[in-house]
Design an enzyme around this catalytic site. Structure first.
Site, PDB file in Angstrom:
ATOM      1  N   ASP A  73       7.240 -12.153 -13.425  1.00  0.00           N
ATOM      2  CA  ASP A  73       7.332 -11.492 -14.715  1.00  0.00           C
ATOM      3  C   ASP A  73       8.784 -11.404 -15.163  1.00  0.00           C
ATOM      4  O   ASP A  73       9.066 -11.395 -16.367  1.00  0.00           O
ATOM      5  CB  ASP A  73       6.724 -10.095 -14.631  1.00  0.00           C
ATOM      6  N   CYS A  83       0.792  -1.230   0.000  1.00  0.00           N
ATOM      7  CA  CYS A  83       0.000   0.000   0.000  1.00  0.00           C
ATOM      8  C   CYS A  83       0.821   1.276   0.000  1.00  0.00           C
ATOM      9  O   CYS A  83       0.309   2.337  -0.344  1.00  0.00           O
ATOM     10  CB  CYS A  83      -0.945   0.017   1.200  1.00  0.00           C
ATOM     11  N   ARG A 130       1.588  -8.548 -19.689  1.00  0.00           N
ATOM     12  CA  ARG A 130       0.987  -9.272 -18.564  1.00  0.00           C
ATOM     13  C   ARG A 130      -0.456  -8.828 -18.398  1.00  0.00           C
ATOM     14  O   ARG A 130      -0.848  -7.740 -18.847  1.00  0.00           O
ATOM     15  CB  ARG A 130       1.765  -8.999 -17.265  1.00  0.00           C
ATOM     16  N   GLU A 174     -21.917   8.641   1.206  1.00  0.00           N
ATOM     17  CA  GLU A 174     -22.243   7.330   0.658  1.00  0.00           C
ATOM     18  C   GLU A 174     -22.983   7.346  -0.682  1.00  0.00           C
ATOM     19  O   GLU A 174     -22.728   6.477  -1.537  1.00  0.00           O
ATOM     20  CB  GLU A 174     -23.074   6.548   1.686  1.00  0.00           C
ATOM     21  N   CYS A 184      -9.707   6.860   0.077  1.00  0.00           N
ATOM     22  CA  CYS A 184     -10.657   7.954   0.271  1.00  0.00           C
ATOM     23  C   CYS A 184     -10.901   8.822  -0.954  1.00  0.00           C
ATOM     24  O   CYS A 184     -12.033   9.174  -1.256  1.00  0.00           O
ATOM     25  CB  CYS A 184     -10.182   8.866   1.407  1.00  0.00           C
TER      26      CYS A 184
END
Length: 1518
Positions: free
Chosen positions: A376, A52, A446, A1449, A181
């Site tokens: 790869d 991340c 790929r 939302e 976010c």
């Protein structure tokens, strides 16, 4: 051999200051040391596996005489690897919170929750620094090559001057970072602005100076550096290849060939295999061996050969290939240059840049050979005919160090057995790649779930050489890699078996890398043609892929890649298959409402409070609470087998580890009646224990059963895995909806949502059911089946019906008996009747009581709704046109929260038996209540606090309670501070996401005589949601699903029923837009199906069935639109038709559809799809508290109930407070300076009884209550001003506050409390209010999506998304824009790649509990063009400062447009295949086939048709 460091530890420089790491932490992750001993807050460990980028830092290195910043993941790098080096974190960037990057992120609104922002800041700054240092694009760390068709993206913000970093270079720089976010657009915009503004390296500011060179640690050149790592471990770092081989041989001899040591290099493999070397006695590092870092070209008899040292990093190899490509471009070595450029582009798609900067070529190939790593590197180099060079390691000094070579692909296929004798070990020393001869052409690519930073599903490389006249294929080499089932790979199967004892283990797939020998043979000697290609592909599928055990779905992708590669290498025409170009980074146009000057700062796009702190990494989160002396770190011990008997523990291996203090169980922490504690805030039966009691039974894999406490988080995590859990037999585990229905495992959802109407198909209270009109007669009139009859619950419904029939018969018999006994006296009968057991008593929550009243109103509205065009009435259209019936099944998936900050709590005992808990939560009330019950304390002895949260999305509403309770209980038990932060793997495994849903439906259409789109006459939907082992608040999913199932469509007769199963899975809870997204997907999919079956345009069908405002009636002051299920919407607030029209106009919808149709007609191998969908989201308000205080110096403290989770709540609150308090000032002094306002941390001590932050309304409710409190203060200040400043009309805020002072304190009230909602605001009842202000309202939006699909491989791109949203008048349009974009992209993750499944064969644990397999969108996944319009002339709920609508939302619902567009593109591909092939494997051109989410590449490829690439290529060439 001399020691490498002073005995006290390892010296390194962090942000310009020298720090010493103690020896016992030398083999810990750098992130652990930085967060702990070094006191660095900017390093965020969001995944702990390099997936991340939140933990990214940089190391200063000299490169070509210039300072270079090499970024890497500090969660993977051991401290010892940075010895004597200078590390830069986000806190150490020049200027800190005022750095160039921080300023850009702030001005572009590029930070929301902020947890990922420091990692992005480092990535951006390092890329800019390196590019500026290189002086131009193409330099070290700068812009990548464009061999894969890359293009720059968008403007550079520098008056047309060439940016220091182009779009491709920026994409590479950011490809190792994730954000949950923002949707990425503002981050990319911020980075682009810097790329355009930075002309020179000095523009970025001066970095901290590197440390002085350390004295040589080795005895002499080529010696061995020895470093004690603590706990009996040694690091040995040879400085030459010969000493490396000698040391390895000695270690083998000493260990009798059994190990006890490990080679270490880039340390990135730990991110995949979770095997940090803690048990080995010696770590043998290869990073200081210069021979392993060679990268040079040498001539041989066979031609030029590139030698790649095994210690070369992937990024260094790619950069070296850039140089080779530039040197050979257009010259004699053009073929070599083309190979180099192609290979470099492919290599830069591996992982993310932070990993590529550390991972080595040798390490990658060794893991591929030994552990089936999807490589790869192997495919790219093997495709060019590479050989691998090995040094054999044996205990025999005579043979130790022998050099052997082997074909790289053979080496992998035999797991090195082709070159390494039995009993010997080996070290990869180099890879030798013959450079292509003149006339050769190379291609490689790929396919993965993301363009980069995702393991490949398949990859391929093709190198071909034609005869001089181009008529014949002289030679060809085809190498492919493909995913295989884990069960067919013994090594991977053994790795995965650990899942049954450790739920945090990451499940892996097998992998093969092979030569396609049969396909090669079919091509050699043939003319380069599509016919030859088709023959080769047929051989590939029938021989090569089948022999390798590649499953059909993956084989189809691999076949497509090879088809593209061979076509490119043979130089076939443009009509031949070709790959999609690299995706440019997101760009877009935003059209926002203009600020209203008199409302300033409300309605103005002010910067987010704390954004600069977040970008510099100095913003505090729960984990940053000060560490107390003697603090303990907790880690959870969990059950790994759902349904298994828990017989006992053996904690002794854990307790024997250094630093481990204690192991606690339910009996230790919660010695109450259950011995387990409880999630006390649960309202319903079946309350979940905080720790499962042992002996007992595991209800789901991942269920906590114990807590380990240690002196460091690193050791606590290690100890938790060392606890041995003793299991017995597995019984009654249920993992599917079908199994649960068969065993009647249903939650009594009718009691849980007691205010909603109940269904009856599955038994009393086992379902919810909403209706409008008369569905049964409508179905009967059309001869249509009920939805339940052809869905997953058909058998269960039949069983329930039989039971109901039997019960009715029994009731009738009892009634008859009672009637017969009536002559004996009614008193006795009445008395017996009084003995009938009462039903379960369920507490209806406050909001539920309000909903009961609303439901009654809606029921009454439905009864009178037929007259106003809503949804009531009998069998509508019975005498109308011809009826058509469409039935179908559909499934919606689960989705996990993947908030960047995992669940975290810090607790300590306080005086008088109290306890303090800092929790990353969505409501301190929930935490306070849970801890209170769990520990048996009164509420006033539990203080719950929260400053900010690194993302929540519903996952920290209820789930945060468990972590807080366990930390608090452990703190009380030990009398010390306890800190508990879940690792990502456990956070994912422990916490269920949204409910997956299985749906059946029946739609009745009335065809129109004029040939226009048909009208919906009736709709029957039956859905079953999959719940977990405990209810938590998962009932919200089915309840909310019903609230939107009718969308914004007029459906005269509609019925929707939903049930909730109980399965042996982690409890499900709310995830952003819970239930609403499932309901929206269902109704939109039904319309897609209907349109396909009826042969009409889906948008025309939608438009024909949209709810329409009623005709103008002068007598009707406030006309109402009724939805099909009776939801009342003021007509003036219903903006869907207007937004629908605007999007069609702004996006040029008709022209766009025509372009897509033309594109699809002229492109066989690539298809596009477009879709346009509306959405409605219901909101409910509630009264909330606020407390505002003005201090003596004029600064202001504001306390509101809402938690700041990245949604900008605190910023909006400050804006509203500044405006409201500014009303006490003369106009010339307004607005009040927002810098005077501080929004306080959330605390149960300061502002209790606020409830939870969720449902998207928390910002507006917090703003409303704060405005009410501020208006009270303003009123008092106005009176003060009238008395004190009659002669000074332009008094200032400071003067006004000074006038309130007295000897004993303020002379007027300077603090005010309020408890209310927007309906309590004075403007809500003012004369200018357009209409009555209801306690609930709806939010509307419309979105269109344009996608592109690679028909052969299933790769997909979202080319464009256009969104029009009605948010009223936003308090802060920039923040709301970010919420719209972020929600939409998060929803795209659900539609495209976020797969969450549970495998019974591995104990029922989550299969995707790591960033290796769970794939939220990355920057390259966002729409390439993301255009957002917030209506500037939206109708206002009322006139006043607060006329905004909720935004967190609702936009997520619109992401369904992406899935619908992909479905259409796949349908277009299938239709074309039918035309080309003549049959399409039984499919017809207009046959509808649903594309289920997540639309992974394999699913998309399958949806394009069951044909093979060989068949389609052959037919296309005929």
């Amino acid at each position: 051999m001399a020691p490498a460091a002073a005995p006290e530890g390892i010296l390194l420089r962090v942000d310009g200051r020298d720090v010493v790491c103690p020896a016992e932490m030398a083999n810990a992750p750098l992130a652990a040391f930085l967060k702990g001993k070094a006191g660095v807050k900017s390093v965020k460990v969001a995944c702990g596996e390099g997936g991340c980028g939140a933990c990214a830092v940089a190391v200063l290195e000299e490169k070509d005489g210039k300072t270079h910043l090499r970024t890497f993941n500090s969660c993977l790098a051991p401290v010892y690897a940075l010895r004597g080096k200078a590390v830069v974190t986000a806190e150490g960037l020049p200027g800190g919170a005022a750095s160039k990057v921080a300023e850009a992120f702030d001005s572009h609104h590029a930070s929301q929750c902020g947890y990922c922002t420091p990692g992005f800041a480092i990535a951006c700054h390092a890329a800019l620094h390196n590019a500026a240092a290189a002086g131009a694009c193409g330099g070290a760390g700068g812009c990548g090559n464009g061999s894969n068709g890359s293009t720059a993206n968008g403007s550079n913000g520098h008056d047309g001057a060439k940016p220091v970093l182009d779009g491709e270079g920026l994409r590479q720089a950011l490809d190792g970072n994730l954000c949950r976010c923002t949707g990425y657009r503002p981050i990319v915009a911020a980075c682009k602005s810097l790329a355009g503004a930075v002309a020179d390296i000095e523009d970025l500011g001066a970095l901290p100076a590197p440390p002085a060179p350390a004295p040589p640690a080795a005895a002499a050149d080529g010696g061995v550096e020895v470093l004690p790592l603590g706990h009996g471990q040694l690091l040995k770092a040879p400085h030459s290849l010969s000493t490396l081989i000698a040391e390895a041989g000695a270690l083998v001899a000493a260990a009798d060939g059994k190990g006890g040591w490990r080679l270490v290099a880039g340390s990135t493999g730990h991110g995949v295999y979770k095997d940090w070397p803690v048990d080995e006695c010696v770590l043998l590092s290869v990073t200081e061996v210069p021979e392993l870092k060679r990268l040079d070209v040498a001539e041989s008899e066979a031609g030029a050969v590139l030698a790649v040292g095994a210690g070369v990093t992937l990024e260094a190899l790619a950069s070296g290939l850039d140089g080779l490509a530039a040197a050979e471009a257009g010259g004699k070595g053009a073929a070599a240059g083309q190979w180099a450029a192609e290979s470099a582009a492919h290599l830069r798609r591996i992982a993310g840049k932070h990993v590529r900067n550390s991972a080595t070529v040798g390490g990658n190939l060794a893991l591929a050979a030994e552990r089936s790593l999807p490589s790869d590197v192997a495919t790219v180099l093997g495709g060019a005919g590479a050989t691998v060079e090995l040094a054999l390691i044996t205990a025999d000094k005579q043979t130790n160090g022998s050099i052997v070579r082997a074909d790289l692909i053979d080496f992998l296929a035999t797991r090195a057995a082709c070159a390494v004798p039995t009993g010997a070990s080996y070290i990869i020393t180099a890879v030798h790649v013959p450079l292509p001869a003149a006339g050769s052409r190379f291609w490689s690519s790929r396919v993965a779930e993301r363009y980069s930073n995702a393991a490949a599903v398949a990859n391929a490389a093709v190198q071909a050489k034609l005869s001089a006249d181009g008529s014949t294929v002289e030679s060809v080499r085809i190498v492919y890699g493909a995913r295989t089932p884990a069960s067919t790979d013994k090594v991977v199967a053994a790795h995965n078996a650990a899942k049954t004892v450790n739920v945090t283990a990451a499940l892996l797939d097998g992998w093969v890398a092979r030569r396609a020998a049969a396909a090669e043979a079919a091509l050699v000697g043939q003319s380069p043609s599509t016919a030859a290609l088709a023959t080769a592909l047929a051989a590939l599928t029938s021989s090569d892929l089948a022999a390798a055990g590649v499953p059909p779905s993956t084989a189809a992708v691999a076949e497509g890649l090879v088809a593209q590669g061979v076509a490119a290498a043979l130089g076939l025409t443009a009509a031949a298959p070709s790959r999609l170009p690299p995706p440019p980074l997101v760009d877009g146009v935003s059209d926002l409402p203009a600020p209203v000057p008199e409302l300033a700062p409300v309605s103005h796009p002010t910067g987010k409070i704390g954004a600069k702190l977040q970008a510099s990494g100095t913003a505090h989160y729960t984990e940053d609470a000060p560490v107390h002396e003697g603090a303990l770190f907790a880690a959870l011990v969990t059950a790994a087998r759902a349904g298994a008997e828990l017989k006992g523990f053996d904690p002794s291996p854990a307790l024997a580890l250094p630093g481990v203090v204690r192991f606690l169980t339910a009996a230790d922490l919660f010695p109450g009646p259950t011995g387990a504690g409880a999630n006390a805030a649960d309202r319903f039966p079946g309350t979940e224990p905080l720790l499962a009691p042992v002996p007992g039974r595991a209800d789901f894999a991942g269920q906590p059963i114990g807590v380990v406490l240690a002196s460091s988080p690193w050791m606590a995590a290690r100890a938790a895995k060392a606890v041995v859990v003793q299991y017995g037999e597995v019984t009654d585990a249920v993992f599917t909806i079908e199994e649960a229905l068969d065993k009647s495992l249903l939650y009594p959802i009718g009691l849980m949502a007691a205010w909603m109407p109940k269904g009856s198909s599955l038994g009393p209270a086992m379902s919810l059911c909403v209706q409008g009109g008369a569905v049964e007669p409508a179905l009967a009139a059309a001869g249509a089946p009920a939805a339940v009859s052809h869905g997953p619950a058909a058998a269960a419904a039949a069983k329930a019906a039989a039971a109901a029939k039997a019960a009715a018969a029994a009731k009738a018999a009892a009634a008859a008996k009672a009637a017969a006994a009536a002559t004996e006296g009614t008193d006795k009968v009445a008395e017996k009747g009084a003995e009938a057991p009462a039903g379960p008593v369920i507490e209806v929550p406050a909001e539920g009581k309000a909903l009961v009243e609303a439901a009654k109103e809606e029921e009454e509205a439905r009864a009178r709704g037929a007259a106003d065009g809503g949804g009531g009435g009998g069998v509508d259209g019975a005498a109308g046109g011809k009826k058509r019936v469409v039935t179908g099944r559909y499934q919606t998936p689960s989705q996990l929260h993947f908030y960047m900050e995992t669940q975290t709590a810090v607790a300590w005992p306080d005086e008088d038996g109290s306890v303090v808990v800092h929790s990353a939560c969505q409501g301190t009330d929930f935490v306070q209540a849970a801890v209170s019950v769990a520990l048996g304390l009164p509420l006033n002895k539990v203080a719950a606090r929260c400053r900010r949260v690194g993302g929540g999305f519903g996952g920290k509403a209820t789930f945060a309670r468990r972590i807080a309770c366990l930390a608090a209980a452990a703190a009380v038990a030990t009398g010390r501070q306890v800190r508990l932060q879940l690792p990502r793997n456990l956070d994912l495994a422990l916490h269920g996401g949204r409910c997956s849903t299985d749906v059946s439906y029946t739609a009745v259409l009335e065809e129109q005589e004029d040939g226009s789109a048909p009208k919906l006459a009736a709709l029957d939907v039956h859905a079953v949601c999959q719940g977990g082992a405990y209810a938590d608040i998962s009932w919200l999913d089915p309840a909310a699903l019903l609230s939107v199932i009718d969308g914004v469509y007029r459906i005269p007769n509609i019925r929707a029923e939903v049930a909730l199963t109980r399965c042996s899975l982690p409890p499900r809870t709310t995830v952003r837009a819970p239930g609403d997204i499932q309901g929206t997907m269902i109704i939109e999919q039904i319309l897609e199906h209907v349109a396909a079956e009826c042969g009409v345009d889906p948008e025309q069908l939608r438009a024909a069935n949209l709810l329409q405002p009623p005709a103008a009636d002068p007598a009707e002051e406030n006309p109402i639109i009724m939805t099909s299920l009776g939801k009342r919407i003021p007509s003036r607030l219903y903006t869907v038709p207007r937004m629908w029209h605007r999007l069609e106009v702004d996006a040029g919808w008709e022209a766009l559809k025509a372009e897509v149709a033309d594109f699809n007609a002229s492109n066989l191998w690539t298809k596009r799809g477009v879709a346009l969908v509306p959405a409605r989201y219901g909101m409910w308000r509630g009264r909330k508290p606020a407390y505002v205080s003005i201090l003596a110096d004029g600064t202001i403290q504001v306390a509101c109930y809402g938690i700041e989770m990245g949604q900008g709540l605190f910023t909006k609150v400050a804006q509203v407070a500044a405006h409201a308090l500014g009303e006490a000032l003369p106009a010339s002094q307004r607005p009040l300076d927002m810098g005077l306002i501080k929004v306080m941390d959330n605390s149960s001590e300061l502002l209790p009884n606020g409830g939870v932050t969720g449902g998207s309304t928390s910002s507006e409710l917090s703003c409303a209550s704060v405005r009410l409190a501020c208006l009270k203060l303003a009123e008092g200040l106005k009176k003060q001003a009238e008395a004190k400043f009659a002669d000074k009309p332009d008094y200032t805020w400071k003067e006004l506050l000074t006038s309130t002072g007295g000897i004993m304190g303020a002379t007027i009230a300077l603090s005010a409390f309020a408890h209310g909602d927007p309906t309590d605001l004075p403007e809500a009842a003012g004369p200018d209010t357009p209409g009555p202000v209801e306690p609930d309202y709806s939010v509307f939006g419309v979105a269109g999506a344009l996608v592109e699909v690679d028909v052969l491989t299933g790769e997909r791109r979202v080319l464009r998304s256009d969104i029009v949203f009605d948010l009223g008048r936003p308090i802060n349009s920039a923040i709301d824009l970010g919420q719209v974009e972020g929600a939409f992209v998060q929803g795209m993750g659900m539609m495209l790649a976020e797969k969450a499944t549970y495998d019974p064969s591995y104990g029922g644990g989550l299969e995707q509990n790591s960033t290796w397999s769970y794939k939220p969108p990355a920057a390259s996944c966002a729409p390439q063009q993301l255009n957002v319009t917030l209506l500037s002339d939206a109708p206002l709920i009322f006139n006043g400062p607060l006329s905004s609508k909720a935004v967190g939302e609702p936009p997520l619902l619109l992401s369904s447009a992406v899935l619908m567009a992909l479905q259409r593109a796949a349908n277009a591909a299938r239709s074309t295949a039918v035309t080309v092939l003549g049959n399409g494997n039984g499919a017809t051109a207009n046959h509808f086939q649903p594309l289920l989410a997540p639309a992974t590449v394999e699913r998309v490829r399958a949806a394009c048709g069951g044909w093979s690439a060989a068949e389609l290529v052959k037919a296309s060439s005929a």
